[in-house]
Design an enzyme around this catalytic site. Structure first.
Site, mmCIF file in Angstrom:
data_model
loop_
_atom_site.group_PDB
_atom_site.id
_atom_site.type_symbol
_atom_site.label_atom_id
_atom_site.label_comp_id
_atom_site.label_asym_id
_atom_site.label_seq_id
_atom_site.Cartn_x
_atom_site.Cartn_y
_atom_site.Cartn_z
ATOM 1 N N ASP A 264 -6.602 20.579 -11.669
ATOM 2 C CA ASP A 264 -6.062 19.625 -12.646
ATOM 3 C C ASP A 264 -5.869 20.278 -14.013
ATOM 4 O OD1 ASP A 264 -7.768 16.558 -11.517
ATOM 5 O OD2 ASP A 264 -6.476 18.038 -10.516
ATOM 6 N N ARG B 105 12.149 -7.000 -4.834
ATOM 7 C CA ARG B 105 13.012 -7.611 -3.818
ATOM 8 C C ARG B 105 13.646 -8.884 -4.342
ATOM 9 N NH1 ARG B 105 12.753 -11.608 -0.321
ATOM 10 N NH2 ARG B 105 13.802 -11.423 1.698
ATOM 11 N N LYS C 59 2.139 -2.575 8.379
ATOM 12 C CA LYS C 59 2.813 -3.458 7.409
ATOM 13 C C LYS C 59 1.951 -3.524 6.139
ATOM 14 C CE LYS C 59 5.113 -7.944 7.001
ATOM 15 N NZ LYS C 59 4.446 -8.419 5.762
ATOM 16 N N GLU D 165 -5.027 23.217 -14.805
ATOM 17 C CA GLU D 165 -3.779 24.016 -14.917
ATOM 18 C C GLU D 165 -2.592 23.064 -15.087
ATOM 19 O OE1 GLU D 165 -3.324 27.132 -12.117
ATOM 20 O OE2 GLU D 165 -1.166 27.348 -12.453
ATOM 21 N N TYR D 166 -2.609 21.932 -14.331
ATOM 22 C CA TYR D 166 -1.526 20.944 -14.466
ATOM 23 C C TYR D 166 -1.505 20.419 -15.906
ATOM 24 C CZ TYR D 166 1.357 16.820 -13.654
ATOM 25 O OH TYR D 166 2.360 15.883 -13.732
ATOM 26 N N ASP D 167 -2.667 20.068 -16.419
ATOM 27 C CA ASP D 167 -2.741 19.502 -17.779
ATOM 28 C C ASP D 167 -2.255 20.506 -18.826
ATOM 29 O OD1 ASP D 167 -5.877 17.755 -17.063
ATOM 30 O OD2 ASP D 167 -3.782 17.322 -16.528
ATOM 31 N N SER E 188 14.097 -9.891 5.182
ATOM 32 C CA SER E 188 12.691 -10.179 5.502
ATOM 33 C C SER E 188 12.561 -10.070 7.021
ATOM 34 C CB SER E 188 12.340 -11.588 5.017
ATOM 35 O OG SER E 188 13.264 -12.486 5.579
ATOM 36 N N LYS F 16 1.844 -10.352 12.790
ATOM 37 C CA LYS F 16 0.947 -10.688 11.677
ATOM 38 C C LYS F 16 -0.486 -10.772 12.179
ATOM 39 C CE LYS F 16 2.342 -12.223 8.138
ATOM 40 N NZ LYS F 16 2.584 -11.643 6.785
ATOM 41 N N LYS G 5 10.108 -1.855 15.162
ATOM 42 C CA LYS G 5 11.566 -1.748 15.032
ATOM 43 C C LYS G 5 12.153 -1.042 16.251
ATOM 44 C CE LYS G 5 11.232 -1.224 10.012
ATOM 45 N NZ LYS G 5 11.331 -0.291 8.875
HETATM 46 N N1 LIG Z 1 7.219 0.121 7.559
HETATM 47 C C1 LIG Z 1 7.894 -0.996 7.312
HETATM 48 O O1 LIG Z 1 9.006 -1.214 7.750
HETATM 49 C C2 LIG Z 1 7.261 -2.009 6.434
HETATM 50 C C3 LIG Z 1 5.960 -1.800 5.973
HETATM 51 N N2 LIG Z 1 5.369 -2.702 5.163
HETATM 52 C C4 LIG Z 1 5.999 -3.827 4.786
HETATM 53 N N3 LIG Z 1 5.340 -4.695 3.979
HETATM 54 C C5 LIG Z 1 7.330 -4.088 5.222
HETATM 55 C C6 LIG Z 1 8.156 -5.202 4.910
HETATM 56 C C7 LIG Z 1 9.387 -5.113 5.483
HETATM 57 BR BR1 LIG Z 1 10.805 -6.370 5.289
HETATM 58 S S1 LIG Z 1 9.563 -3.694 6.401
HETATM 59 C C8 LIG Z 1 7.948 -3.170 6.035
#
Ligand SMILES: NC(=O)c1cnc(N)c2cc(Br)sc12
Length: 318
Positions: free
Chosen positions: A34, A136, A115, A36-38, A83, A310, A286
């Site tokens: 640190d 957002r 998430k 050196e960075y400082d 969303s 969730k 995804k």
């Molecule tokens: N990795 C992801 O895609 C991701 C991670 N954390 C979140 N809170 C969200 C929300 C959306 Br919308 S995508 C995503």
């Protein structure tokens, strides 16, 4: 120091300091102490004081801005920030898998990601330079919080390619920072934040960037506004590209070749969640192929090619 030498040294210091900052805050693996960075930061600050016209927006001395804002300007997201639809149990996940396969056939690969329980953010870069950051909002109109986002050290002020690009992610407050902040608030007789998400949101909505800078916020990036511009053909490749550009991308991401593997990933993180240094409120699943994502398309609000599993709300121990 004469001007020509100062210009050369400023460029050298930008390169060195931005690299060291990247190693420390993105890789969590600093290559210099640190001190050196400082010392290099002091050298840059002195040269900028002698030659104010050498101060540039990408200079690490510009992370904590000057003026206190009176309000945030509105920002329109050229590409809406979507969303996610929710899944609450295995049956919902299998239902999602069935619908995906009805649309694109059985040859489907998923990517699972944690998430992050924070504030959804969009970062806009032009020719590689960080230009604007926003919340957002309602998905179409957000607030310009560029000055506050610049204080997040893991956000690069310049990325490794001169790309004009929109990246999305989640700003969050690590659990340890949250506990420390609430301890300070209680000692000052102030109302503590209910959870790290509220603390992160409250910190990024401060009109004085110095307050945001004091809150030790961090961010994970997880999407490019329009991946098709990048040549990546899958979401997993797109995340690896984000890392190559210098962004902090959550390392717990995994490709899954079946909904069974997705369910195993979910179960693994139900167990491991309490040991993470940041809060998560679920798992994002995804479809990996961008061709299949575009075949599935989006509803008015959320993509058909992604879903958020969730976690049940944690019992609050009173
Ligand atoms: N990795 C992801 O895609 C991701 C991670 N954390 C979140 N809170 C969200 C929300 C959306 Br919308 S995508 C995503």
């Amino acid at each position: 120091m004469e001007k020509k030498a100062a210009e050369k040294r400023v460029q050298e210091l930008h390169t060195l300091l931005n690299q060291y900052n990247y190693e420390y805050h993105v890789l969590d693996h600093p290559s210099v102490p640190d001190a050196e960075y400082d010392q290099l930061m002091r050298e840059l600050t002195d040269i900028e004081a002698q030659y104010p016209d050498l101060v540039s927006p990408e200079s690490p001395t510009q992370r904590v801005g000057g003026e206190i804002l009176s309000a945030f300007n509105k920002v329109e997201h050229k590409i809406p920030m979507l969303s996610l639809g929710n899944a609450f149990n295995e049956a919902d996940l299998r239902d999602f898998d069935r619908k995906v396969k009805q649309a694109v056939g059985d040859d489907v690969e998923y990517v699972c990601e944690l998430k992050i329980d924070g504030l959804a953010i969009s970062l806009h870069y032009e020719n590689g330079l960080f230009i604007q950051g926003s919340t957002r909002g309602d998905g179409t109109i957000g607030e310009d919080i560029t000055a506050n986002l610049k204080t997040i050290r893991s956000i690069p002020l310049r990325i490794s390619q001169p790309m004009t690009i929109e990246v999305r992610g989640e700003a969050y407050m690590p659990k340890k920072s949250f506990e420390k902040l609430n301890q300070q608030k209680e000692e000052n007789g102030e109302e503590p934040f209910a959870n790290p998400r509220n603390a992160a949101a409250g910190s990024l909505r401060q009109l004085d960037p110095r307050i945001a800078a004091s809150r030790n916020l961090d961010i994970f990036l997880y999407a490019i506004g329009d991946f098709s511009e990048t040549g990546a053909t899958t979401h997993h490749d797109g995340l690896n590209l984000l890392e190559k550009l210098g962004f902090k991308v959550n390392k717990e991401r995994e490709k899954c070749t079946s909904i069974e593997e997705v369910i195993q990933y979910v179960q693994k993180w139900v167990e491991k969640r309490p040991h993470l240094p940041y809060e998560i409120d679920g798992i994002v699943i995804k479809v990996n192929s961008f061709v299949q994502q575009s075949e599935l398309g989006t509803t008015a609000k959320s993509p058909r090619w992604a879903i958020a599993y969730k976690f049940p709300a944690e019992e609050v121990v009173t």
